[in-house]
Enzyme design. Structure first.
Site, mmCIF file in Angstrom:
data_model
loop_
_atom_site.group_PDB
_atom_site.id
_atom_site.type_symbol
_atom_site.label_atom_id
_atom_site.label_comp_id
_atom_site.label_asym_id
_atom_site.label_seq_id
_atom_site.Cartn_x
_atom_site.Cartn_y
_atom_site.Cartn_z
ATOM 1 N N GLY A 82 -11.044 -7.288 5.286
ATOM 2 C CA GLY A 82 -9.898 -6.333 5.032
ATOM 3 C C GLY A 82 -9.541 -5.860 3.574
ATOM 4 O O GLY A 82 -9.688 -6.934 2.766
ATOM 5 N N GLU A 83 -9.502 -4.783 2.962
ATOM 6 C CA GLU A 83 -9.342 -4.274 1.781
ATOM 7 C C GLU A 83 -10.369 -4.667 0.823
ATOM 8 O O GLU A 83 -10.235 -5.327 -0.340
ATOM 9 C CB GLU A 83 -7.861 -4.945 1.291
ATOM 10 C CG GLU A 83 -6.530 -4.563 1.907
ATOM 11 C CD GLU A 83 -6.449 -3.257 2.122
ATOM 12 O OE1 GLU A 83 -6.651 -2.357 1.164
ATOM 13 O OE2 GLU A 83 -5.926 -3.014 2.823
ATOM 14 N N GLY A 84 -11.585 -4.535 1.410
ATOM 15 C CA GLY A 84 -12.931 -5.040 0.521
ATOM 16 C C GLY A 84 -13.374 -6.379 0.941
ATOM 17 O O GLY A 84 -12.402 -7.494 1.056
ATOM 18 N N LEU A 133 -4.991 -1.313 -5.103
ATOM 19 C CA LEU A 133 -5.681 -2.255 -4.282
ATOM 20 C C LEU A 133 -5.696 -3.476 -5.207
ATOM 21 O O LEU A 133 -5.712 -4.691 -4.695
ATOM 22 C CB LEU A 133 -7.292 -1.680 -4.298
ATOM 23 C CG LEU A 133 -7.474 -0.724 -3.257
ATOM 24 C CD1 LEU A 133 -8.762 -0.075 -3.198
ATOM 25 C CD2 LEU A 133 -7.165 -1.407 -1.904
ATOM 26 N N LEU A 164 0.775 -1.286 -0.027
ATOM 27 C CA LEU A 164 0.047 -0.055 0.057
ATOM 28 C C LEU A 164 0.705 1.160 -0.008
ATOM 29 O O LEU A 164 1.138 1.730 -1.121
ATOM 30 C CB LEU A 164 -1.030 0.000 1.057
ATOM 31 C CG LEU A 164 -2.022 -1.245 1.273
ATOM 32 C CD1 LEU A 164 -2.808 -1.135 2.534
ATOM 33 C CD2 LEU A 164 -2.870 -1.425 -0.266
#
Length: 379
Positions: free
Chosen positions: A362-364, A239, A93
Site C-alpha cells: 500500500g502507498e508504494g 504521500l 490522504l
C-alpha cells in the site's frame, strides 16, 4: 515541550485502548469474516477526535501533531489493522490534502465534516494500469465554461464506495507531463460519480477497497485544490506524510504481534516450563522486540524532521520501508511461536500475518521506497 508530547501520546493511547476494547475487539473477527466496513464505528471515532487528529481546532479538529497521530494508528492497529488503515487514509490522504492545499473557503466547507467523522474521506490516485506510474494516468478532466468534466476510473481506493467525499487526481494536460495533473474535490452524490467493484482481499478486510468511476462527472471550478496542474506535486507531498501513516500502521501491527507472542510464550508450557524459557523462543522475542523498537525510532525521526519543516522524502521512505518489513517478519515469527494455533483463527496472530502484507504494498511497494531512498542518497 517533550513532556507535553509524551503526556498527549499517553492520553491518546489510553483513550484509544478503552475505545478499542469496547467498540472493536468484540466485533473484529466478524468484520473480518464478512469483509464488513463498519461505517458507524468511524462516526464514533470522530466523536473521540480520531478523524481529525491533524486538523486545527478552528476547523473542528483535535489539533494534535504527528506524535499523537502515530500513537492513535498504532493503538488501533493492535485491535484491528484494517480499522487503523481506514483511519490513516481518511486523515493523511483526503483530509490532509484539503488541509494542506485548500483555500480558506474550501477548508471551512469540508474540514469540519471530515474532522468530526460526519463524513468519511477517500483519495483517488491509483488506476488499473498506472499504480506508481501516476504521470500516465487515464482519468482526464476537460475544462468547460464554469466547470470541469471528469471521465475515467480509479481502483484500490480506500472508502471508494462508502466515502462521502474524495480528492481525485485527474490529467488536465499531456501524458507524462508532471504539470498536467490537477486535484479535484468530488462529493458523493455528484452526478456521474459512483463506486465500483469491491475488492476481495487477503487481509485488511474491515477496510473498504473499491473502484471509483467517473462518467461525464461535472465538477465546479471552485472544487480545484490549488492551481490547475499542481496535482502531481501535491500528491508527492501528501504521500510523504502518507508514508509516516503506513509506517505507524506497520509498527502497530508488529507491536501487537510481539505482545501476543510474549503473553503466549509465558503461558504455553512444554516439558514442564513456559516455552519462553527456551532459547529458540526467547531469542525470537529478542529479535522481534529490537526490530519493533528500531522501526519506531525511524518513525520518530521522520516526525521530528517534519515538525522542523525539513525535507522528509528519504526518512519517511526509510520509516515506511523498514516498519512494513518488520511488520511482516514479526507477524511471521508470531505465527511460528504459536505453532499450530497460530495457523488458526482462534488467536489474533494469523490476522496480523495476513494484514501485515499490505504495508509492503500500500502507498508504494517496499521496492518503490528503496528507489526513493537510493535516489536521495545518489543526488
Amino acid at each position: 515541550m517533550v513532556q507535553d508530547i509524551f503526556e498527549t501520546q499517553k492520553m491518546i493511547e489510553d483513550s484509544v485502548r478503552k475505545f478499542g476494547e469496547k467498540n472493536i475487539a468484540p466485533y473484529r473477527d466478524q468484520w473480518d469474516d464478512d469483509e464488513h466496513f463498519p461505517v458507524d464505528l468511524f462516526h464514533k471515532m470522530g466523536e473521540l477526535g480520531l478523524m481529525g487528529v491533524l486538523v486545527p481546532e478552528m476547523y473542528g479538529g483535535s489539533g494534535f501533531g504527528y506524535h499523537a497521530y502515530v500513537a492513535a494508528i498504532a493503538e488501533l492497529a493492535y485491535f484491528d489493522p484494517g480499522i487503523a488503515l481506514s483511519m490513516a487514509a481518511h486523515n493523511s490522504l483526503c483530509t490532509n490534502h484539503i488541509l494542506m492545499f485548500g483555500d480558506e473557503a474550501q477548508k471551512q466547507m469540508w474540514l469540519p465534516k471530515l474532522a468530526s467523522g460526519e463524513w468519511i474521506g477517500a483519495w483517488g490516485l491509483t488506476e488499473p494500469n498506472t499504480g506508481s506510474d501516476a504521470g500516465n494516468m487515464m482519468t482526464v478532466a476537460e475544462e468547460k465554461e464554469d466547470h470541469w468534466v471528469l471521465n475515467g476510473s480509479k481502483n484500490f481506493i480506500t472508502h471508494g464506495k462508502s466515502g462521502d467525499i474524495a480528492v481525485v487526481m485527474a490529467r488536465t494536460g499531456d501524458k507524462g507531463d508532471k504539470h498536467a495533473m490537477t486535484a479535484f474535490v468530488v462529493e458523493r452524490g455528484t452526478p456521474g460519480f459512483e463506486g465500483g467493484r469491491k475488492e476481495k482481499k487477503l487481509g485488511m478486510r474491515s477496510s473498504e477497497t473499491t473502484e471509483m468511476i467517473f462518467t461525464d462527472c461535472k465538477i465546479p471550478k471552485q472544487n480545484i485544490l490549488g492551481k490547475v496542474g499542481d496535482g502531481f506535486v501535491q500528491a508527492l507531498k501528501i504521500l510523504d506524510g502518507g508514508r509516516i501513516s503506513i509506517a505507524a500502521l506497520g509498527y502497530g501491527i508488529a507491536k501487537g504481534a510481539l505482545k501476543c507472542s510474549i503473553d503466549y510464550a509465558q503461558e504455553r508450557e512444554q516439558f514442564g516450563k513456559p516455552i519462553a524459557h527456551f532459547q529458540g523462543i526467547s531469542f525470537k522475542l529478542a529479535d522481534m522486540a529490537t526490530e519493533v523498537e528500531a522501526s519506531y525510532l525511524l518513525i520518530k525521526e521522520a516526525i521530528e524532521k517534519k515538525n522542523r519543516g525539513e525535507d522528509i522524502n528519504k526518512i519517511s521512505a526509510m520509516a515506511k520501508y523498514y516498519a512494513s518489513e518488520v511488520a511482516v517478519r514479526t507477524s511471521n515469527e508470531a505465527v511460528q511461536i504459536f505453532g499450530g494455533y497460530g495457523f488458526t483463527k482462534d488467536y489474533p496472530v494469523e490476522k496480523y500475518y495476513r494484514d501485515s502484507k499490505l504495508c509492503t504494498i500500500g502507498e508504494g511497494t517496499s521496492e518503490i521506497q528503496k528507489l526513493v531512498i537510493s535516489r536521495c542518497l545518489l543526488r
